[in-house]
Design an enzyme around this catalytic site. Structure first.
Site, PDB file in Angstrom:
ATOM      1  N   GLU A   1       6.664  39.450  -4.523  1.00  0.00           N
ATOM      2  CA  GLU A   1       5.189  39.530  -5.261  1.00  0.00           C
ATOM      3  C   GLU A   1       4.916  40.793  -5.513  1.00  0.00           C
ATOM      4  OE1 GLU A   1       2.007  36.124  -4.513  1.00  0.00           O
ATOM      5  OE2 GLU A   1       1.539  38.325  -3.473  1.00  0.00           O
TER       6      GLU A   1
ATOM      7  N   LYS B   1       5.384  37.896   0.048  1.00  0.00           N
ATOM      8  CA  LYS B   1       4.244  37.898  -0.770  1.00  0.00           C
ATOM      9  C   LYS B   1       3.318  39.210  -0.467  1.00  0.00           C
ATOM     10  CE  LYS B   1       2.297  33.893  -1.519  1.00  0.00           C
ATOM     11  NZ  LYS B   1       2.494  33.622  -2.928  1.00  0.00           N
TER      12      LYS B   1
ATOM     13  N   ASP C   1       1.967  38.597  -9.907  1.00  0.00           N
ATOM     14  CA  ASP C   1       0.788  37.780  -9.233  1.00  0.00           C
ATOM     15  C   ASP C   1      -0.487  38.010 -10.040  1.00  0.00           C
ATOM     16  OD1 ASP C   1       0.054  35.581  -7.679  1.00  0.00           O
ATOM     17  OD2 ASP C   1      -0.971  37.301  -6.528  1.00  0.00           O
TER      18      ASP C   1
ATOM     19  N   ARG D   1       0.853  -1.117   0.019  1.00  0.00           N
ATOM     20  CA  ARG D   1       0.110   0.114  -0.019  1.00  0.00           C
ATOM     21  C   ARG D   1       0.815   1.312  -0.261  1.00  0.00           C
ATOM     22  NH1 ARG D   1      -3.342   1.700  -2.708  1.00  0.00           N
ATOM     23  NH2 ARG D   1      -4.212  -0.451  -2.515  1.00  0.00           N
TER      24      ARG D   1
ATOM     25  N   LYS E   1       2.268  24.343  -2.107  1.00  0.00           N
ATOM     26  CA  LYS E   1       0.729  24.125  -1.824  1.00  0.00           C
ATOM     27  C   LYS E   1       0.871  22.393  -2.081  1.00  0.00           C
ATOM     28  CE  LYS E   1      -1.274  28.219  -3.468  1.00  0.00           C
ATOM     29  NZ  LYS E   1      -2.042  28.829  -4.640  1.00  0.00           N
TER      30      LYS E   1
END
Length: 286
Positions: free
Chosen positions: A203, A170, A225, A103, A138
């Protein structure tokens, strides 16, 4: 593929042991109950879809961690284009050990292959441009090492691995710091004070912010962005090769080629690691 710094033997062993502990607990009681300890068998890794194979090297390590006497006969390597019916490898040895490892091998390879497949596809859409495809942070907690590795296998480029190996200022950082200039200046002071050498990405959301970055300087890349292609072209012209450029924010299969044609150096796509469908694989006794 150049081995990235996060793919150390120690990091891989730590990941595999934690994943096995999560799955096995105090024992694989299904296999221990039903299969004689001395039984030996073999199984093959059957591909049941189309895509780019990833996780073969990791599978070797998982089998070795479960049982050093398991033998893997490899037929296909990481990065291979596969189709339904292909056999990636054959594993042979103690039946209980094969079942215990099954698995984790499948969970890792199915997701890694999906990421590698998506990466290869999006990279192909950038043909004829200079843009390189980047991943993001992410990722799935405690599975980032595999997801970042899969991006490389698929032909993409890793962004920073975590918060520790690169600085990205950011929108929230800029807003909390009071603007572009104070954010960059505070970052320079921090790096000097701590004697760290880290790349700095800033950013930007508007052409005015791009100009502010250019006025301050001292950074390594400008992130553009959520800009439309026309605005990206303006930003690329304004920057005029003074710093590498990165387009980010909501870029999809349908829009990535047009974004690439704006002249940006990099395109980051979070969906590479957070929105893929696993490639169907199966470990079958035979």
């Amino acid at each position: 593929m150049q081995i990235p710094p996060y793919l150390t033997p120690e990091a891989l062993t730590t990941f595999i042991r934690a994943a096995l502990a999560e799955d096995i607990g105090d024992g694989d009681h299904s296999s221990l109950a039903a299969i004689p300890a001395e039984a030996r068998n073999r199984a093959h890794l059957l591909v049941k879809g189309e895509g780019v194979l990833a996780g073969v090297a990791l599978a070797h390590l998982i089998f070795r961690e479960v049982d050093a006497d398991l033998n893997v006969e490899q037929h296909l390597a990481d990065g291979a284009r596969v189709k339904h019916g292909d056999i990636a490898f054959i594993v042979e040895g103690r039946s209980q050990s094969i079942l215990t490892a099954e698995r984790l091998v499948l969970n890792c390879m199915q997701r890694m292959s999906a990421i590698a497949t998506s990466t290869a596809h999006l990279t192909s859409l950038l043909a004829g441009t200079k843009a390189r495809l980047l991943d993001t942070r992410k990722t799935t907690p405690n599975f980032r090492i595999c997801e970042k590795w899969a991006v490389l296998i698929g032909g993409g480029v890793n962004h920073r691995y975590g918060l520790f190996d690169g600085i990205i200022l950011k929108d929230n950082h800029v807003d909390y710091a009071g603007g572009i200039r104070p954010a960059i200046e505070a970052t320079h002071a921090y790096l000097a004070r701590t004697t760290r050498q880290l790349p700095i990405v800033v950013e930007t959301r508007t052409l005015a912010e791009v100009q502010q970055v250019l006025d301050v300087g001292g950074i390594d890349r400008i992130m553009l962005d959520n800009m439309a292609p026309a605005q990206l072209r303006e930003a690329v012209a304004l920057i005029n090769d003074r710093f590498p450029t990165e387009a980010s924010g909501g870029i999809t299969e349908q829009t990535i080629a047009e974004v690439g044609r704006t002249g940006v150096d990099f395109i980051s796509v979070g969906a590479l690691t957070h929105s893929v469908k696993s490639l169907d694989l199966s470990l079958k006794a035979f």
